[in-house]
Design a protein around this motif. Structure first.
Motif, mmCIF file in Angstrom:
data_model
loop_
_atom_site.group_PDB
_atom_site.id
_atom_site.type_symbol
_atom_site.label_atom_id
_atom_site.label_comp_id
_atom_site.label_asym_id
_atom_site.label_seq_id
_atom_site.Cartn_x
_atom_site.Cartn_y
_atom_site.Cartn_z
ATOM 1 N N GLY A 110 -26.204 -32.579 -36.221
ATOM 2 C CA GLY A 110 -24.963 -32.942 -36.856
ATOM 3 C C GLY A 110 -24.764 -34.453 -37.372
ATOM 4 N N GLU A 132 -16.751 -45.392 -31.408
ATOM 5 C CA GLU A 132 -18.163 -45.007 -31.259
ATOM 6 C C GLU A 132 -19.079 -45.975 -31.962
ATOM 7 O OE1 GLU A 132 -20.648 -40.951 -30.918
ATOM 8 O OE2 GLU A 132 -20.389 -41.413 -33.115
ATOM 9 N N LYS A 152 -18.344 -24.681 -37.439
ATOM 10 C CA LYS A 152 -19.321 -25.240 -38.545
ATOM 11 C C LYS A 152 -19.079 -24.911 -39.802
ATOM 12 C CE LYS A 152 -22.745 -21.439 -38.029
ATOM 13 N NZ LYS A 152 -24.092 -21.203 -37.472
ATOM 14 N N TYR A 184 -17.660 -27.301 -43.171
ATOM 15 C CA TYR A 184 -18.339 -28.526 -43.640
ATOM 16 C C TYR A 184 -19.154 -27.994 -44.880
ATOM 17 C CZ TYR A 184 -17.344 -30.738 -39.450
ATOM 18 O OH TYR A 184 -16.829 -31.390 -38.124
ATOM 19 N N SER A 235 -24.483 -28.861 -43.409
ATOM 20 C CA SER A 235 -24.150 -29.419 -44.701
ATOM 21 C C SER A 235 -24.942 -29.741 -45.587
ATOM 22 C CB SER A 235 -22.814 -30.237 -44.618
ATOM 23 O OG SER A 235 -22.299 -30.872 -45.827
ATOM 24 N N GLY A 257 -24.239 -35.274 -40.370
ATOM 25 C CA GLY A 257 -23.328 -35.460 -41.565
ATOM 26 C C GLY A 257 -23.836 -36.546 -42.440
ATOM 27 N N LEU A 264 -24.234 -37.542 -32.336
ATOM 28 C CA LEU A 264 -23.237 -38.329 -32.103
ATOM 29 C C LEU A 264 -21.732 -37.846 -32.666
ATOM 30 C CD1 LEU A 264 -24.868 -41.472 -33.850
ATOM 31 C CD2 LEU A 264 -24.397 -41.044 -31.335
ATOM 32 N N THR A 294 -19.486 -34.374 -31.248
ATOM 33 C CA THR A 294 -19.909 -32.875 -31.924
ATOM 34 C C THR A 294 -19.922 -31.973 -30.631
ATOM 35 O OG1 THR A 294 -20.492 -33.908 -34.135
ATOM 36 C CG2 THR A 294 -20.937 -31.570 -33.771
ATOM 37 N N VAL A 308 -30.369 -33.315 -38.965
ATOM 38 C CA VAL A 308 -30.311 -31.725 -38.899
ATOM 39 C C VAL A 308 -28.659 -31.576 -39.174
ATOM 40 C CG1 VAL A 308 -30.466 -29.758 -37.677
ATOM 41 C CG2 VAL A 308 -32.050 -31.805 -37.156
ATOM 42 N N PHE A 320 -28.008 -26.521 -35.889
ATOM 43 C CA PHE A 320 -28.699 -27.001 -34.649
ATOM 44 C C PHE A 320 -28.447 -26.332 -33.369
ATOM 45 C CE2 PHE A 320 -24.686 -29.782 -34.769
ATOM 46 C CZ PHE A 320 -24.114 -29.111 -33.465
ATOM 47 N N THR A 321 -27.856 -25.338 -33.156
ATOM 48 C CA THR A 321 -28.070 -24.492 -32.063
ATOM 49 C C THR A 321 -28.749 -23.347 -32.093
ATOM 50 O OG1 THR A 321 -25.994 -22.826 -32.949
ATOM 51 C CG2 THR A 321 -25.409 -24.724 -31.744
#
Ligand code: SAH
Ligand code: AVI
Length: 337
Positions: free
Chosen positions: A95, A71, A45, A48, A124, A97, A171, A174, A121, A151-152
């Motif tokens: 994540g 994706e 993490k 970023y 970065s 981004g 998505l 990650t 969330v 996010f963890t």
């Protein structure tokens, strides 16, 4: 790192903002632990910052890096069906981004008239700060609750859903960064965020010929190498360290037993690096490495099993024709679906 003054600009355009203040402390703790351990490691993490997020977006454009294109193609195909299946009022994106692929999910929900709220969330600040104004322009009146957080660690704050039903999107594969031992724990923490009509959509790269996978992490233009070394630049800037970026080689290997890519920075020489803010000197032998990222590749049954252990059922599985990339829709086990 969080940049409160620039993030405040989001509040000026009506965005609800939650930025977790302890980022620097978390980085210091991770660096101290990771570089004092043997073998050395750093959590991905920390790639970023502003530059790292830009480099990740540049990776996505490299011809060798297929996951983003795969994706996006899948989401283009299935976005409408997902919107019909989960008529979400709220999309939480872990994540998120640059949120470049988010419209592939948000557009069909917006067109169907259900979408009210988007909750990106991401650790970065820069990525969130850059992504959000374009989303507000694309979806006028959309409530955006931007969370610059890990996010963890911060999922508990997201328990209440303001605009049910809810779709949580994770998505970019990650999920491949999550250690196998931590995957169940992660899914167990996501599970309470989901009501019976909600779902979790996960994008995951799939196990395939390593001759396809390895170059995706070792592109000819050297963008992934720069991304990898960027974590050292983050440590230099934030913790006053003196890493010489060129003294570390970017190294990518396929771990066949664990079905994952492993990315390392390998010290070209014996050297000592000083991390002033930690009062730490880190000794590297010539050839010693720092594990900076794992990128797991998945099989359907691995996702299904991990989900089941966390009380989630596989509601739909989508993969491209040659099974390079997959997207799973998971919902609370026993819910109507
Ligand atoms: N979802 C986007 C971005 C993927 S890159 C896409 O598919 O293109 C991974 C993103 O997750 C980055 O923006 C990074 O900042 C974020 N990230 C990685 N670990 C994180 C963590 N523990 N908590 C919050 N965000 C994280
Ligand atoms: C986790 N995900 C966003 C990327 C991946 O494919 O594992 C990160 C990445 N690292 C190097 N290249 C891409």
């Amino acid at each position: 790192m969080t940049a409160p003054s620039r993030l405040a600009a989001l509040e000026a355009i009506g965005v609800e903002l939650h930025a977790c203040p302890e980022t620097w402390t978390a980085l210091a703790a991770d660096v101290l632990e990771g570089l004092s351990s043997s073998p050395k490691s750093l959590p991905p993490k920390w790639f970023y910052d502003a530059r790292g997020s830009e480099l990740f977006d540049a990776i996505c454009e490299q011809p060798e890096y297929y996951p983003t294109r795969r994706e996006a193609a899948l989401l283009r195909e299935i976005g409408g069906a997902i919107a019909a299946d989960v008529p979400a009022g709220e999309v939480v994106e872990l994540g998120s981004g640059s949120s470049l692929k988010s419209p592939l999910l948000l557009d069909p929900l917006w067109a169907a008239g259900t979408l009210r709220r988007y909750v990106p969330v991401d650790v970065s600040a820069t990525a969130v700060e850059r992504a959000v104004p374009a989303l507000l322009e694309r979806y006028p009146g959309l409530e955006i609750d931007a969370r610059v957080c890990d996010f963890t660690a911060e999922l508990g704050a997201l328990r209440a859903c303001r605009r049910p039903p809810r779709l949580i999107a994770f998505l970019g594969s990650t999920i491949g960064n999550v250690q196998p031992a931590e995957l169940q724990d992660f899914l167990l923490r996501v599970r309470p965020l989901l009501g019976p009509r909600d779902a979790l959509l996960v994008g995951h790269d799939l196990v395939k010929d390593p001759a396809v996978i390895v170059p995706a992490y070792d592109d000819a233009a050297g963008v992934t190498a720069a991304f990898n070394r960027n974590v050292l630049a983050v440590v230099n800037r934030e913790l006053h360290a003196d890493f010489e970026l060129d003294a570390f080689a970017h190294e990518v290997s396929w771990n066949a037993a664990l079905e994952r890519i492993e990315i390392r920075l390998r010290s070209r020489t014996a050297q000592v690096v000083r991390i002033a803010s930690l009062g730490l000197e880190v000794t590297f032998q010539a050839g010693e490495s720092i594990l900076t990222e794992i990128s797991r590749k998945f099989r359907r049954e691995v996702i299904e099993r991990a989900a089941a252990r966390a009380g989630l059922a596989l509601r739909a599985w989508h993969a491209d024709a040659d099974e390079w990339y997959g997207v799973s829709l998971l919902s609370p086990a026993g819910s109507a679906g």
